[in-house]
Design an enzyme around this catalytic site. Sequence first.
Site, PDB file in Angstrom:
ATOM      1  N   ASP A   2     -23.514 -21.654 -31.967  1.00  0.00           N
ATOM      2  CA  ASP A   2     -22.076 -21.618 -31.769  1.00  0.00           C
ATOM      3  C   ASP A   2     -21.773 -20.313 -31.025  1.00  0.00           C
ATOM      4  OD1 ASP A   2     -19.240 -22.077 -32.263  1.00  0.00           O
ATOM      5  OD2 ASP A   2     -19.428 -20.494 -33.755  1.00  0.00           O
ATOM      6  N   ASP A  58     -18.089 -18.473 -30.710  1.00  0.00           N
ATOM      7  CA  ASP A  58     -17.057 -17.591 -31.261  1.00  0.00           C
ATOM      8  C   ASP A  58     -17.304 -17.295 -32.739  1.00  0.00           C
ATOM      9  OD1 ASP A  58     -14.837 -17.315 -29.071  1.00  0.00           O
ATOM     10  OD2 ASP A  58     -15.565 -19.384 -28.999  1.00  0.00           O
ATOM     11  N   GLU A  93     -19.196   4.005 -45.336  1.00  0.00           N
ATOM     12  CA  GLU A  93     -19.413   5.216 -46.131  1.00  0.00           C
ATOM     13  C   GLU A  93     -20.848   5.714 -46.038  1.00  0.00           C
ATOM     14  OE1 GLU A  93     -18.537   4.428 -50.239  1.00  0.00           O
ATOM     15  OE2 GLU A  93     -17.022   2.932 -49.786  1.00  0.00           O
TER      16      GLU A  93
HETATM   17  N1  RBF Z   1     -21.705  -1.301 -53.140  1.00  0.00           N
HETATM   18  C1  RBF Z   1     -21.904  -2.564 -53.563  1.00  0.00           C
HETATM   19  O1  RBF Z   1     -21.027  -3.128 -54.183  1.00  0.00           O
HETATM   20  N2  RBF Z   1     -23.072  -3.235 -53.317  1.00  0.00           N
HETATM   21  C2  RBF Z   1     -24.100  -2.651 -52.653  1.00  0.00           C
HETATM   22  O2  RBF Z   1     -25.130  -3.308 -52.453  1.00  0.00           O
HETATM   23  C3  RBF Z   1     -23.940  -1.303 -52.209  1.00  0.00           C
HETATM   24  N3  RBF Z   1     -24.942  -0.667 -51.562  1.00  0.00           N
HETATM   25  C4  RBF Z   1     -24.771   0.636 -51.154  1.00  0.00           C
HETATM   26  C5  RBF Z   1     -25.799   1.293 -50.496  1.00  0.00           C
HETATM   27  C6  RBF Z   1     -25.652   2.612 -50.084  1.00  0.00           C
HETATM   28  C7  RBF Z   1     -26.786   3.282 -49.392  1.00  0.00           C
HETATM   29  C8  RBF Z   1     -24.438   3.302 -50.322  1.00  0.00           C
HETATM   30  C9  RBF Z   1     -24.259   4.719 -49.882  1.00  0.00           C
HETATM   31  C10 RBF Z   1     -23.412   2.654 -50.967  1.00  0.00           C
HETATM   32  C11 RBF Z   1     -23.550   1.321 -51.400  1.00  0.00           C
HETATM   33  N4  RBF Z   1     -22.516   0.639 -52.029  1.00  0.00           N
HETATM   34  C12 RBF Z   1     -22.698  -0.654 -52.455  1.00  0.00           C
HETATM   35  C13 RBF Z   1     -21.169   1.213 -51.992  1.00  0.00           C
HETATM   36  C14 RBF Z   1     -20.704   1.863 -53.258  1.00  0.00           C
HETATM   37  O3  RBF Z   1     -20.137   0.870 -54.106  1.00  0.00           O
HETATM   38  C15 RBF Z   1     -19.602   2.849 -52.819  1.00  0.00           C
HETATM   39  O4  RBF Z   1     -20.188   3.859 -52.053  1.00  0.00           O
HETATM   40  C16 RBF Z   1     -18.892   3.452 -54.012  1.00  0.00           C
HETATM   41  O5  RBF Z   1     -18.170   2.446 -54.665  1.00  0.00           O
HETATM   42  C17 RBF Z   1     -17.948   4.553 -53.584  1.00  0.00           C
HETATM   43  O6  RBF Z   1     -16.927   4.097 -52.747  1.00  0.00           O
HETATM   44 MG    MG Z   2     -16.837   7.951 -50.631  1.00  0.00          MG
END
Ligand code: RBF
Ligand code: MG
Length: 401
Positions: free
Chosen positions: A10, A12, A332
């Site tokens: 596909d 789009d 982040e």
């Molecule tokens: N949040 C998730 O809900 N699931 C993830 O698999 C997940 N993996 C992350 C991996 C890394 C390397 C980092 C830095 C953050 C990850 N987070 C993930 C985000 C995390 O929930 C978030 O940084 C905190 O909630 C702060 O905002």
């Molecule tokens: Mg943060």
Amino acid sequence: MKEVKLLIWDLDGLILETETLVIKYATSVLQSHGYDLTSDAIACSIGKRPLDAWQAVVDMLNITSVTAEQLLAESEALLTPHWHEATVLPGVYRLLIHFKTHNIPQALATSTPRATLLAKLSNKPDILHMFGDLTVCGDEVERGKPHPDCYLHIAKRAGVHPSHCLVLEDSPSGCQAAIDAGMQCIIVPSMTDKACYPKHSTTAIINGEGGGGRDAAAAMIPSLLDFNPLHFPGLPPFKDTICSTIPLQPEWRIKGTVVKGFGRGSKQLGIPTANLDAASLSRALAEAVTGIYCGWCNIRGPGAEEYSDEVFKMVMSVGFNPVFKQKQRSMEPWILHDFGGSDFYGAEIRLIVVGYLRPELDFEGVEKLIKQIHNDADVAREVLEREEYGRFRNDGFLLED
Ligand code: RBF
Ligand code: MG
Ligand code: ADP
């Protein structure tokens, strides 16, 4: 499951991130007539031919003051000068080149009319080149998606039985078309609400884990970077991974400002993440892009004056943080350096993102999430030493004034 002899793409929302453009201009056209574009209306229209899509919106919102034809004319006028701005989604070039190299035939079956297809790909001729003469457009078949016409048409032209075709789709109506054509289908959903996809399409296959994918008519993966050819007889495996990470082609270069997040990172997880401002995120990465990545980082300006000449390793999350059920997407990076507890909100941050680690996942409880993130950081520290990734460490983009 039968051997795959033809891959059908596909366009789009799968190859090109056109959804953001379309939603932006469709919203403004509707607003000028006093209507709001609801997510239901988006769900029932994406993937369809332009006029069918507008008709679906008109029906869904009970619009009486203006016709679908008129709405289409108004939105086309706004969109035409912008089509070439649509970005190519992550994993597209990797897959296209991989199958081209291995002589697996690839076709394009899009709802877009031929003239619009040419406009969308005017500055990306390499993509159209991949399909040779195996392309079919919405204005070249009798009925558009969710009818199976375009998929059946292209399979016939290629001389391949539908059961040997594998379709790559992002939209509910496109997925329905593929299933009704009797083909296997991989869905990379562009809609966050998975409930709008055909029922038997919710089996996940992620990097070889997860069950059922082999038997399901359609399987969902979070991103094309999660496509694993080994799930399909006849498709050759990738050989480009670096310690299970996937090099981004091309790498992403992102500049942004560090803003306040939800205040969870340091406090709840012990993992501070420098959240980028939303505008930089959507400018740099298409709306649908999520996942965990690694790369290099520089910070400078307010609170980070002393680091302006330094480059740090980083591991980064892009997505909705399912563990915390965030409504807004965030980007982040956790910079793999100890800043002694100091903050640098308002600083400028520069990133070169080089590798994909995994999709974002939902974990039961934060303990498992924390453990996984530390594991991601270990992987990043190690793979960034490799020449393929390490060569970006001294890139001018990170260090120039
Ligand atoms: N949040 C998730 O809900 N699931 C993830 O698999 C997940 N993996 C992350 C991996 C890394 C390397 C980092 C830095 C953050 C990850 N987070 C993930 C985000 C995390 O929930 C978030 O940084 C905190 O909630 C702060 O905002
Ligand atoms: Mg943060
Ligand atoms: P927020 O939810 O506001 O992002 P966090 O708890 O995630 O808060 O903390 C992030 C902030 O901590 C960053 O904006 C930055 O100013 C600071 N910080 C300190 N060390 C680091 C690091 N190693 N990586 C990222 N940010 C860091």
